[in-house]
Design a protein around this motif. Structure first.
Motif, PDB file in Angstrom:
ATOM      1  N   TYR A 100       6.790   3.820  -2.395  1.00 14.68           N
ATOM      2  CA  TYR A 100       5.531   3.418  -1.757  1.00 14.68           C
ATOM      3  C   TYR A 100       5.205   1.958  -2.049  1.00 14.68           C
ATOM      4  N   LEU A 101       5.364   1.562  -3.305  1.00 12.33           N
ATOM      5  CA  LEU A 101       5.029   0.190  -3.693  1.00 12.33           C
ATOM      6  C   LEU A 101       5.960  -0.811  -3.018  1.00 12.33           C
ATOM      7  N   ILE A 102       7.233  -0.480  -2.910  1.00 16.89           N
ATOM      8  CA  ILE A 102       8.187  -1.374  -2.250  1.00 16.89           C
ATOM      9  C   ILE A 102       7.759  -1.620  -0.799  1.00 16.89           C
ATOM     10  N   VAL A 103       7.389  -0.540  -0.103  1.00 21.21           N
ATOM     11  CA  VAL A 103       6.985  -0.672   1.305  1.00 21.21           C
ATOM     12  C   VAL A 103       5.710  -1.501   1.427  1.00 21.21           C
TER      13      VAL A 103
ATOM     14  N   VAL B   8      -5.438 -15.933   4.424  1.00 16.09           N
ATOM     15  CA  VAL B   8      -5.121 -16.022   2.999  1.00 16.09           C
ATOM     16  C   VAL B   8      -5.958 -15.007   2.216  1.00 16.09           C
ATOM     17  N   THR B   9      -7.254 -14.967   2.501  1.00 12.93           N
ATOM     18  CA  THR B   9      -8.117 -13.971   1.846  1.00 12.93           C
ATOM     19  C   THR B   9      -7.662 -12.564   2.197  1.00 12.93           C
ATOM     20  N   LEU B  10      -7.305 -12.355   3.469  1.00 14.64           N
ATOM     21  CA  LEU B  10      -6.795 -11.044   3.884  1.00 14.64           C
ATOM     22  C   LEU B  10      -5.565 -10.669   3.077  1.00 14.64           C
ATOM     23  N   PHE B  11      -4.641 -11.607   2.878  1.00 16.27           N
ATOM     24  CA  PHE B  11      -3.421 -11.325   2.124  1.00 16.27           C
ATOM     25  C   PHE B  11      -3.727 -10.900   0.687  1.00 16.27           C
ATOM     26  N   VAL B  12      -4.664 -11.598   0.040  1.00 17.54           N
ATOM     27  CA  VAL B  12      -4.997 -11.268  -1.353  1.00 17.54           C
ATOM     28  C   VAL B  12      -5.503  -9.833  -1.446  1.00 17.54           C
ATOM     29  N   TYR B  13      -6.429  -9.471  -0.586  1.00 15.81           N
ATOM     30  CA  TYR B  13      -6.965  -8.107  -0.618  1.00 15.81           C
ATOM     31  C   TYR B  13      -5.928  -7.094  -0.130  1.00 15.81           C
ATOM     32  N   TRP B  14      -5.106  -7.503   0.816  1.00 16.56           N
ATOM     33  CA  TRP B  14      -4.035  -6.636   1.344  1.00 16.56           C
ATOM     34  C   TRP B  14      -3.114  -6.183   0.215  1.00 16.56           C
ATOM     35  N   GLU B  15      -2.702  -7.131  -0.620  1.00 13.81           N
ATOM     36  CA  GLU B  15      -1.860  -6.782  -1.757  1.00 13.81           C
ATOM     37  C   GLU B  15      -2.643  -6.022  -2.825  1.00 13.81           C
ATOM     38  N   GLY B  16      -3.940  -6.310  -2.919  1.00  8.77           N
ATOM     39  CA  GLY B  16      -4.776  -5.571  -3.869  1.00  8.77           C
ATOM     40  C   GLY B  16      -4.800  -4.088  -3.571  1.00  8.77           C
ATOM     41  N   THR B  17      -4.877  -3.727  -2.276  1.00 14.01           N
ATOM     42  CA  THR B  17      -4.853  -2.301  -1.922  1.00 14.01           C
ATOM     43  C   THR B  17      -3.521  -1.667  -2.299  1.00 14.01           C
ATOM     44  N   ALA B  18      -2.425  -2.413  -2.133  1.00 10.33           N
ATOM     45  CA  ALA B  18      -1.097  -1.865  -2.447  1.00 10.33           C
ATOM     46  C   ALA B  18      -0.950  -1.599  -3.941  1.00 10.33           C
ATOM     47  N   ILE B  19      -1.342  -2.577  -4.750  1.00 11.62           N
ATOM     48  CA  ILE B  19      -1.145  -2.452  -6.202  1.00 11.62           C
ATOM     49  C   ILE B  19      -2.068  -1.398  -6.794  1.00 11.62           C
ATOM     50  N   ALA B  20      -3.322  -1.368  -6.339  1.00 12.22           N
ATOM     51  CA  ALA B  20      -4.274  -0.408  -6.907  1.00 12.22           C
ATOM     52  C   ALA B  20      -3.932   1.024  -6.500  1.00 12.22           C
ATOM     53  N   SER B  21      -3.554   1.213  -5.236  1.00 16.10           N
ATOM     54  CA  SER B  21      -3.373   2.575  -4.731  1.00 16.10           C
ATOM     55  C   SER B  21      -2.171   3.280  -5.347  1.00 16.10           C
ATOM     56  N   VAL B  22      -1.144   2.546  -5.759  1.00 15.02           N
ATOM     57  CA  VAL B  22       0.051   3.211  -6.280  1.00 15.02           C
ATOM     58  C   VAL B  22      -0.253   3.986  -7.563  1.00 15.02           C
TER      59      VAL B  22
ATOM     60  N   LEU C  71       8.616   3.236  10.918  1.00 17.16           N
ATOM     61  CA  LEU C  71       8.097   2.566   9.723  1.00 17.16           C
ATOM     62  C   LEU C  71       7.069   3.450   9.026  1.00 17.16           C
ATOM     63  N   HIS C  72       7.012   4.702   9.408  1.00 13.17           N
ATOM     64  CA  HIS C  72       5.883   5.558   9.073  1.00 13.17           C
ATOM     65  C   HIS C  72       6.084   6.450   7.861  1.00 13.17           C
ATOM     66  N   ASN C  73       7.319   6.713   7.467  1.00 19.04           N
ATOM     67  CA  ASN C  73       7.510   7.852   6.577  1.00 19.04           C
ATOM     68  C   ASN C  73       7.055   7.626   5.150  1.00 19.04           C
ATOM     69  N   TRP C  74       6.698   6.386   4.804  1.00 17.20           N
ATOM     70  CA  TRP C  74       6.084   6.187   3.488  1.00 17.20           C
ATOM     71  C   TRP C  74       4.810   7.018   3.366  1.00 17.20           C
ATOM     72  N   LEU C  75       4.154   7.272   4.490  1.00 21.23           N
ATOM     73  CA  LEU C  75       2.888   8.012   4.474  1.00 21.23           C
ATOM     74  C   LEU C  75       3.121   9.468   4.081  1.00 21.23           C
ATOM     75  N   GLN C  76       4.038  10.135   4.788  1.00 16.66           N
ATOM     76  CA  GLN C  76       4.323  11.543   4.473  1.00 16.66           C
ATOM     77  C   GLN C  76       5.014  11.691   3.119  1.00 16.66           C
TER      78      GLN C  76
ATOM     79  N   GLY D  34       3.015  -6.940   2.534  1.00 20.56           N
ATOM     80  CA  GLY D  34       2.280  -8.128   2.114  1.00 20.56           C
ATOM     81  C   GLY D  34       3.114  -9.392   2.170  1.00 20.56           C
ATOM     82  N   VAL D  35       4.387  -9.293   1.765  1.00 21.35           N
ATOM     83  CA  VAL D  35       5.268 -10.467   1.798  1.00 21.35           C
ATOM     84  C   VAL D  35       5.489 -10.925   3.234  1.00 21.35           C
TER      85      VAL D  35
END
Length: 588
Positions: A164-167, A132-146, A217-222, A172-173
């Motif tokens: 990027y945000l969708i991926v 659960v804690t991992l999930f909270v921070y996991w989504e935190g990285t997604a929202i902040a980084s965009v 599943l990789h091309n969001w990176l490039q 996280g979901v």
């Protein structure tokens, strides 16, 4: 000696989770005006975070849960400390510090806040002891980084950020769904070693794989990293994918399928990187390639291979940041990272060129550079596992990464086809700003020191290390591999076979959602529009006929509107009365 210096400092500090240091720094920065004060906060947060990690490591070096918390009947572990978490915590703090030096000139509030929240979320996830804690921070990285992508403030960056945000949110979901199913099956939310035996663990594995940029599943990176700001790309390269590597190392060590996934990851980016013109996209592909080595190490699952994964993640963050910094400095001065539009910059950007070459030597695993002492751990573990096919793939991939990152990046950025030669070279850009050179210089120094003196890094690894990287056979084998790769590059260039740097956009698996899916949606929309038009036409015809029929009955000339004779009305009334009497009689 270091312990004697740091212990009194750490003892005087209140022990809080390192992630909270970044969150508090972000809150404090809201009250500090733009300028030196904010830059100092950005520099101080990772230093204090590293001191906090050092404090936790000295208090409980073998692990422990330092901050349990009850939440909705669940026991959360905000600070699970062991050597695997500590080494990732250190390198994340160091990466945030170096990126803050590099971004000293940036006075953009969204980027500054995003940097702190992104780094803090990544470090928080590393020390999370439950899902659960991992999930909270996991989504935190997604929202902040965009916001590091959107901060570029172009239409293209806006759309890229959306993709990027969708991926990232989807990852996280899926992670949350896996956590729920795992809790239903086991009654536990502990973030420990798992096996792929249930839908819940498979979903968690998929969530980690999306963030780790597994094949297909990789091309969001490039797609996203080259679209970010110059400093944002440096920051992005340090956290998201390495957090996924950590999560896989924590949750799925020894999972055999990861060996073959990782081997595939090391191979396919090589061919895309060779034909790519945008040097930041080349680095994004080589990032995917290097992640493959780490994933292979996790899949093998031995102490040597897991040590190799942790060491390679540590070194990779440094030399990949250095390469993105050097290409970013070129872009900062020239406005482009296209290989077809650069060249000859060694004349006016010699320090940036030198640091780029050091980064290239490190990623190529030259002896005396950091990549050599980390990548060799994984390759040796593969040989000891007797998986010779994977070992051969890793060797080939090592030559390939030297080909596209070790040679191509410095060559096309600083030496080939001098596009600034006209007007006597007077329009060549000047050297990078001092703070960028300082960040690159520190990072380059660390790449060399780790390569020459690997013991301090080995001491941080999760397991005790009984490995000597500098053997005669290993050094000679690696040098032969690299020299033949350089020879191949020279022959291909001289014969004109090497793909030229073209002003083009190469689509990878994103073709499916940027071309095929768009075309499919347009085709479906066209057919739906046609069906809707035909249906509307049919309804219109039916309504027109119905109205015409009603008009013929109820219009001014219709049957109902006619004047009926009185006698006819009397007859109808008599019929109705007779019908009423009959019904009444039958009821009685």
């Amino acid at each position: 000696m270091l312990d004697a210096i740091l212990s009194p400092i750490v003892s005087a500090m209140p022990q809080v989770p390192p992630a909270f240091v970044f969150m508090m720094a972000a809150a404090l920065m809201a009250f500090v005006p733009q300028g030196v004060g904010r830059s100092l906060i950005l520099l101080s947060a990772p230093i204090l975070s590293a001191l906090q990690i050092y404090g936790y490591g000295t208090v409980s070096p073998l692990g422990g849960n330092h901050m349990p918390m009850e939440f909705m009947g669940l026991t959360l572990e905000l600070m699970r400390v062991d050597k695997l978490a500590i080494i990732f915590g250190y390198i994340f703090s160091l990466a945030a510090f170096l990126a803050s030096i590099y971004a000293w000139h940036v006075k953009d509030t969204p980027q500054q806040f995003a940097t702190l929240l992104y780094a803090g979320s990544a470090i928080g996830a590393v020390f999370a002891g439950d899902l659960v804690t991992l999930f909270v921070y996991w989504e935190g990285t997604a929202i902040a980084s965009v916001f590091l992508i959107w901060a570029r403030r172009t239409e293209g960056a806006y759309h890229t950020g959306q993709r990027y945000l969708i991926v990232q949110i989807a990852s996280g979901v899926i992670l949350l769904a896996g956590c729920v199913l795992m809790y239903r099956d086991t009654g536990s939310i502990a973030f420990d070693k798992m096996t792929l035996g249930s839908l819940g663990t498979w979903l968690i594995f998929l969530a980690f794989g999306i963030k780790c940029a597994f094949p297909l599943l990789h091309n969001w990176l490039q797609d996203s990293y080259p679209a970010a700001t110059i400093t944002g790309t440096v920051i992005l390269s340090s956290f998201t994918t390495k957090l996924a590597v950590y999560a896989l190392a924590r949750g799925f060590p020894g999972t055999e399928i990861l060996i073959y996934i990782g081997a595939t990851m090391t191979l396919f980016p090589i061919f895309f990187a060779v034909i790519e013109n945008d040097l930041r996209r080349v680095l994004a592909y080589s990032l995917n390639n290097q992640l493959g080595f780490m994933v292979v190490g996790i899949g093998i699952g031995t102490e040597l291979s897991l040590n190799g994964t942790a060491a390679h993640a540590f070194c990779h963050i440094l030399y990949k940041s250095l390469l993105f910094m050097s290409v970013g400095a070129v872009m900062f001065r020239t406005g482009t990272a296209k290989g077809s539009e650069l060249g000859g910059l060694y004349k006016t950007m010699p320090y940036t060129m030198l640091f780029c070459v050091i980064g290239a030597a490190s990623i190529s695993a030259f002896p005396l550079f950091s990549g050599f002492i980390s990548k060799s751990l994984i390759v040796t573990a593969s040989a000891e596992n007797h998986n010779w096919l994977v070992w051969g793939i890793l060797v080939f991939a090592s030559a390939g990464v030297f080909h596209h990152s070790g040679i191509k990046i410095p060559y096309f950025a600083f030496f080939a086809h001098d596009n600034f030669a006209h007007n006597g070279g007077k329009n060549r850009p000047k050297e990078a700003p001092f703070h960028m050179l300082l960040a690159m210089g520190i990072t380059a120094t660390l790449c060399i020191l780790i390569g020459v003196f690997p013991e301090p890094l080995y001491a941080l690894l999760p397991y005790s290390v009984d490995y000597v990287p500098y053997t005669t056979a290993h050094v000679i084998t690696q040098l032969q591999l690299l020299m033949f790769s350089a020879l191949a590059f020279g022959v291909l260039m001289r014969t004109g076979i090497y793909p030229p740097e073209l002003k083009s956009t190469n689509l990878d698996t994103d073709w499916f959602y940027r071309k095929f899916l768009v075309s499919l949606i347009k085709w479906i929309r066209k057919r739906v529009k046609l069906i809707f038009f035909m249906g509307s036409l049919l309804v219109t015809i039916i309504l027109q006929k119905s109205i015409k029929r009603l008009y013929s009955w109820y219009g001014p000339e219709g049957h109902v509107a006619r004047v009926w004779p009185t006698g006819s009305m009397v007859i109808w009334i008599a019929i109705l009365l007779a019908a009423t009497l009959i019904v009444s009689f039958l009821k009685v």
